[in-house]
Design a protein around this motif. Structure first.
Motif: not given
Length: 433
Positions: A309-310, A313, A316-317, A325, A328, A330, A389, A391-392
């Motif tokens: 997941a991290r 993320y 995609r960013a 963005l 999801f 982000i 932000i 983050l996972p």
């Protein structure tokens, strides 16, 4: 008479001096009796540091109309009207001084590698400002409280997140340094790396790219904390020793940090050495002895079968389309936000609750900074433009490790060639009218 004048004017090689015997060489040597000639010093012109370059941020309405007609990105049919990195780059190129621009810089800004590089810097700078504010608040609270093991766990999480984001920047930066991928033709020894090194040209390109990147990041984060962004970006590229911005501003912001702040914001991958052997913090992150997810070193380029997941993320960013963005969850500054809530120069429009129509707001947005109340409203809007932000969580152990390095590549999103040609043509018209 003429012969006497010629003979008297003859200057021999051994005039105005005398001969002496040199015991060391066992020979006669000539010693001149004339005073030594003064050594003429050549004044080498010094280059103006790119950090002092000022961008125009007070563009009038006529210039805004010209920008919107000639240089603003035009939407394709069915394309969502959201802010992209290209929109932010267009503002930076339009407001940049001509002395900073060059065809090579414009071409380099329109490469997929450079776009991933800038987006990684935007995400890192946003998270850095977020954690810097959080750590400053925590240091004030801890003056009246006792530290607990949970404090160390939370601050270690901040530290690891910032370190991983620095790895994302270092990945693209390393590609530029070695001339890999689409940056081959910008290498200082040529695409084939066989010609003589053009180190001065390469240094100038790097400095202008760094200054332009600072401006793009500042615009993407809503025009806030410019000095803090510039100081940190120059630090991670040039180290504390060679941070020219810090030498100019004399903030001593690193020295003023408490130990816990330094550990969280600067990380543990610090290599203390002599000045000539100093490495930038970005390179220290790559060669650091800590657990680094190997997928971070090729996100957006190499295609993996599994993502955490991290890492998903971050991928995609850094390399995903801006229109997805928000889908999801982000956050990347103002990227991905509707372009309709901003004016031509990507400043947020006044709130709709003021009872004005969209047309009246756009016509008066350039004059909104004339009163203190409007300035405070604008600041509040900027602060609420995007959330923090999140983050996972980092996995305790990487569950997936391939038997061989994957050779499949991700689909690389191309940059706008139309916009690149527009800025090249504009620069040519300015330089060669």
């Amino acid at each position: 008479m003429a012969e006497d004048e010629d003979e008297g004017g003859f200057g021999g090689l051994y005039e105005d001096g005398h001969w002496v015997w040199d015991e060391a060489t066992q020979a006669l040597i000539f010693v001149s009796d004339l005073p030594p000639k003064p050594v003429e010093t050549i004044q080498v012109p010094t280059k103006v540091p790119t950090g002092t370059v000022e961008f125009r941020d007070d563009v009038d309405l006529i210039e805004q109309i010209r920008f919107r007609r000639r240089y603003q990105r035009k939407l394709k049919p069915g394309q969502p009207d959201v802010i992209t990195l290209q929109d932010v780059k267009d503002i930076a190129l339009f407001t940049a001084p001509v002395s900073l621009l060059s065809p090579m810089l414009i071409n380099m800004l329109h490469l997929p590698t450079t776009e991933r590089f800038i987006r990684a810097l935007i995400m890192y700078s946003q998270y850095y400002l977020q954690i810097a504010d959080e750590m400053a608040r925590r240091m004030l609270e801890l003056e009246a409280k006792v530290r607990t093991p949970y404090c160390d766990m939370l601050e270690n999480e901040f530290r690891d997140n910032l370190s991983d984001l620095r790895v994302l920047i270092a990945k693209e930066y390393s590609t530029m340094i070695i001339g890999g991928g689409d940056t081959r033709k910008f290498h200082h020894m040529g695409p084939q790396k066989k010609r003589k090194s053009l180190s001065d040209k390469d240094a100038h390109l790097f400095e202008t790219l760094l200054r332009m990147t600072v401006q793009i990041v500042w615009l993407a984060l809503g025009r806030k904390a410019f000095n803090q962004i510039e100081l940190e970006i120059n630090r991670i590229f040039k180290s504390e020793t060679f941070n020219a911005v810090e030498h100019t501003l004399h903030t001593d912001y690193v020295a003023k940090m408490m130990k816990e702040e330094k550990d969280a914001l600067l990380g543990i991958c610090l290599r203390r050495d002599k000045k000539l052997n100093t490495r930038s913090p970005l390179m220290n992150e790559v060669f650091c002895h800590r657990d680094i997810d190997f997928r971070l070193l090729s996100l957006g380029v190499v295609k993996y079968n599994q993502y955490s997941a991290r890492t998903l993320y971050m991928k995609r960013a850094v390399a995903g389309p801006e229109e997805s963005l928000a889908e999801f969850g982000i956050v990347l500054g103002i990227l991905g936000l509707p372009r309709s809530i901003f004016d031509t120069m990507l400043r947020p429009l006044p709130s709709v609750t003021e009872g004005k129509s969209k047309a009246s707001m756009s016509s008066t947005s350039s004059y909104s900074a004339s009163t203190k109340s409007s300035v405070s409203v604008k600041k509040n809007v900027i602060l609420k433009l995007y959330s923090d932000i999140v983050l996972p969580t980092k996995e305790a152990k990487i569950p997936y490790f391939p038997s061989h390095f994957p050779d499949a590549t991700e689909e690389i999103r191309p940059c706008s060639d139309v916009q690149r040609l527009r800025w090249l043509n504009r620069l040519a018209r300015i330089l060669y009218p």
